[in-house]
Design a protein around this motif. Structure first.
Motif, PDB file in Angstrom:
ATOM      1  N   PHE A   1      44.661  26.875  26.791  1.00  0.00           N
ATOM      2  CA  PHE A   1      44.403  26.733  28.228  1.00  0.00           C
ATOM      3  C   PHE A   1      43.106  25.980  28.503  1.00  0.00           C
ATOM      4  O   PHE A   1      42.955  25.366  29.565  1.00  0.00           O
ATOM      5  CB  PHE A   1      44.416  28.104  28.894  1.00  0.00           C
ATOM      6  N   TRP A   2      42.182  25.990  27.570  1.00  0.00           N
ATOM      7  CA  TRP A   2      40.997  25.129  27.667  1.00  0.00           C
ATOM      8  C   TRP A   2      41.438  23.670  27.600  1.00  0.00           C
ATOM      9  O   TRP A   2      41.004  22.833  28.401  1.00  0.00           O
ATOM     10  CB  TRP A   2      40.036  25.481  26.529  1.00  0.00           C
ATOM     11  N   ILE A   3      42.308  23.373  26.645  1.00  0.00           N
ATOM     12  CA  ILE A   3      42.827  22.003  26.511  1.00  0.00           C
ATOM     13  C   ILE A   3      43.575  21.589  27.768  1.00  0.00           C
ATOM     14  O   ILE A   3      43.385  20.481  28.293  1.00  0.00           O
ATOM     15  CB  ILE A   3      43.740  21.894  25.271  1.00  0.00           C
ATOM     16  N   GLN A   4      44.449  22.478  28.281  1.00  0.00           N
ATOM     17  CA  GLN A   4      45.221  22.134  29.473  1.00  0.00           C
ATOM     18  C   GLN A   4      44.305  21.838  30.653  1.00  0.00           C
ATOM     19  O   GLN A   4      44.474  20.832  31.356  1.00  0.00           O
ATOM     20  CB  GLN A   4      46.177  23.264  29.853  1.00  0.00           C
ATOM     21  N   THR A   5      43.324  22.715  30.870  1.00  0.00           N
ATOM     22  CA  THR A   5      42.422  22.543  32.003  1.00  0.00           C
ATOM     23  C   THR A   5      41.608  21.261  31.883  1.00  0.00           C
ATOM     24  O   THR A   5      41.417  20.535  32.870  1.00  0.00           O
ATOM     25  CB  THR A   5      41.464  23.751  32.111  1.00  0.00           C
ATOM     26  N   ALA A   6      41.141  20.967  30.675  1.00  0.00           N
ATOM     27  CA  ALA A   6      40.357  19.745  30.462  1.00  0.00           C
ATOM     28  C   ALA A   6      41.219  18.494  30.586  1.00  0.00           C
ATOM     29  O   ALA A   6      40.797  17.486  31.171  1.00  0.00           O
ATOM     30  CB  ALA A   6      39.688  19.789  29.090  1.00  0.00           C
ATOM     31  N   CYS A   7      42.439  18.552  30.051  1.00  0.00           N
ATOM     32  CA  CYS A   7      43.290  17.353  29.993  1.00  0.00           C
ATOM     33  C   CYS A   7      43.925  17.006  31.328  1.00  0.00           C
ATOM     34  O   CYS A   7      44.255  15.847  31.567  1.00  0.00           O
ATOM     35  CB  CYS A   7      44.378  17.533  28.940  1.00  0.00           C
ATOM     36  N   GLN A   8      44.100  17.993  32.208  1.00  0.00           N
ATOM     37  CA  GLN A   8      44.741  17.682  33.477  1.00  0.00           C
ATOM     38  C   GLN A   8      43.851  16.905  34.433  1.00  0.00           C
ATOM     39  O   GLN A   8      44.254  16.558  35.535  1.00  0.00           O
ATOM     40  CB  GLN A   8      45.287  18.951  34.137  1.00  0.00           C
ATOM     41  N   LYS A   9      42.626  16.603  33.983  1.00  0.00           N
ATOM     42  CA  LYS A   9      41.793  15.675  34.741  1.00  0.00           C
ATOM     43  C   LYS A   9      42.261  14.242  34.531  1.00  0.00           C
ATOM     44  O   LYS A   9      41.932  13.350  35.314  1.00  0.00           O
ATOM     45  CB  LYS A   9      40.333  15.794  34.299  1.00  0.00           C
ATOM     46  N   TYR A  10      43.018  14.010  33.443  1.00  0.00           N
ATOM     47  CA  TYR A  10      43.336  12.637  33.045  1.00  0.00           C
ATOM     48  C   TYR A  10      44.841  12.363  32.985  1.00  0.00           C
ATOM     49  O   TYR A  10      45.255  11.289  32.573  1.00  0.00           O
ATOM     50  CB  TYR A  10      42.728  12.351  31.659  1.00  0.00           C
ATOM     51  N   THR A  11      45.662  13.329  33.389  1.00  0.00           N
ATOM     52  CA  THR A  11      47.099  13.108  33.401  1.00  0.00           C
ATOM     53  C   THR A  11      47.680  13.823  34.615  1.00  0.00           C
ATOM     54  O   THR A  11      46.971  14.536  35.324  1.00  0.00           O
ATOM     55  CB  THR A  11      47.762  13.616  32.095  1.00  0.00           C
TER      56      THR A  11
END
Length: 313
Positions: free
Chosen positions: A234-244
């Motif tokens: 969920f850290w990855i999801q939260t960080a990555c949804q800034k760019y996709t």
């Protein structure tokens, strides 16, 4: 490699982790009830992220605000509802129906993204979502038809909750630092799961969880779930949804049952028929189409730029 492509690959890694650990978690919840398992899982994940933030990213806690707390609570409620409705639905419906209906969030997310974020959804994205949904059906109902029952309504609410979590993460992720937002979200899920376990399983279940954690299946599943598949996922999801986009996230997450099926094939002694293999290929094709298709905003900019060049000539 640009940030958008890197974000999509990172989210694919998350889907792989969830799919490949399904058998491990499935064995654990036969010993420790699901709500009690999720209580320990998400509380532990929140504490792990809080510790990481305190040691390595202490400055991010200074950005904490009431608005961030409220928004992270909303994400946590959606996430908890997804897991809770899925668990309750399993009492009245089949795992096949549960898997397929939960996967319908892949179709719901583009619509929610359009309403909440005003994202222009291209025909490529819609076709990718429908293709992934068709693949989920073929993968789930191998050689049989779907039979609807009362538990399916609960699982449909689960799909809506997961879709809302993905869509609203797309709204809030660009506004706040990823670690505190993910930490608070998981803490809410942990607290609500604890309350749910006390309400439905009884106080004795959590009180006796210490002994059950000593079971090798439960201990191994919790170690995997607290770290890689909850805190870091969920850290990855939260960080990555800034760019996709949320739509791409949903289509990528449709790969989770594919990885689960491949894991079952390799380690669980399961078999995949022609229909299931075709379903896996449809989901893979949907993900690749979403990944390779032009983003609506970028396509419009490119067309306007080309038009301006032609006017200059």
């Amino acid at each position: 490699m640009n940030r958008s492509r890197m974000a999509d690959l990172s989210l694919l890694l998350v889907a792989m982790m969830w799919g490949c650990t399904f058998l491990i978690v499935q064995g654990a919840v036969k010993v420790l009830p699901p709500l009690a398992f999720n209580s320990i899982r998400f509380t532990g994940a929140a504490l792990l992220l809080a510790l990481i933030t305190a040691i390595f990213y202490r400055s991010e806690w200074t950005k904490l605000s009431l608005r961030m707390v409220l928004h992270s609570m909303l994400l946590g409620v959606f996430l908890f509802m997804g897991y809770a409705f899925q668990t309750m639905g399993l009492l009245y419906t089949t795992t096949s129906n549960t898997g397929f209906i939960t996967g319908l969030s892949v179709v719901l997310v583009p619509f929610l993204s359009l309403v909440l974020l005003k994202h222009a959804i291209s025909r490529y994205t819609w076709f990718s979502a429908v293709l992934a949904a068709a693949g989920l059906y073929l993968l789930t109902f191998t050689g049989s038809a779907m039979s609807v029952n009362k538990g399916d309504g609960l699982v449909l609410l689960c799909a809506v909750a997961f879709a809302l979590q993905v869509a609203y993460t797309g709204v809030y992720a660009p506004r706040y630092p990823a670690l505190p937002l993910a930490t608070l979200q998981l803490a809410v899920v942990g607290l609500l799961s604890t309350a749910g376990s006390l309400m439905f399983d009884g106080a004795g279940t959590l009180a006796g969880a210490g002994e059950l954690i000593g079971d090798p299946d439960v201990l191994w599943a919790l170690l995997i779930s607290i770290g890689p598949t909850s805190a870091f996922a969920f850290w990855i999801q939260t960080a990555c949804q800034k760019y996709t986009t949320p739509s791409r996230v949903a289509i990528i997450y449709a790969m989770e049952p594919v990885f689960a099926a491949l894991t079952g094939l390799a380690f669980g002694g399961e078999t995949l028929g022609t229909s299931a293999l075709l379903g896996c290929l449809c989901i893979l094709a949907g993900m690749l189409l979403a990944e390779l298709s032009p983003e609506p905003g970028r396509l419009t900019k490119n067309l306007l730029f080309s038009y301006s060049l032609l006017r200059k000539k």
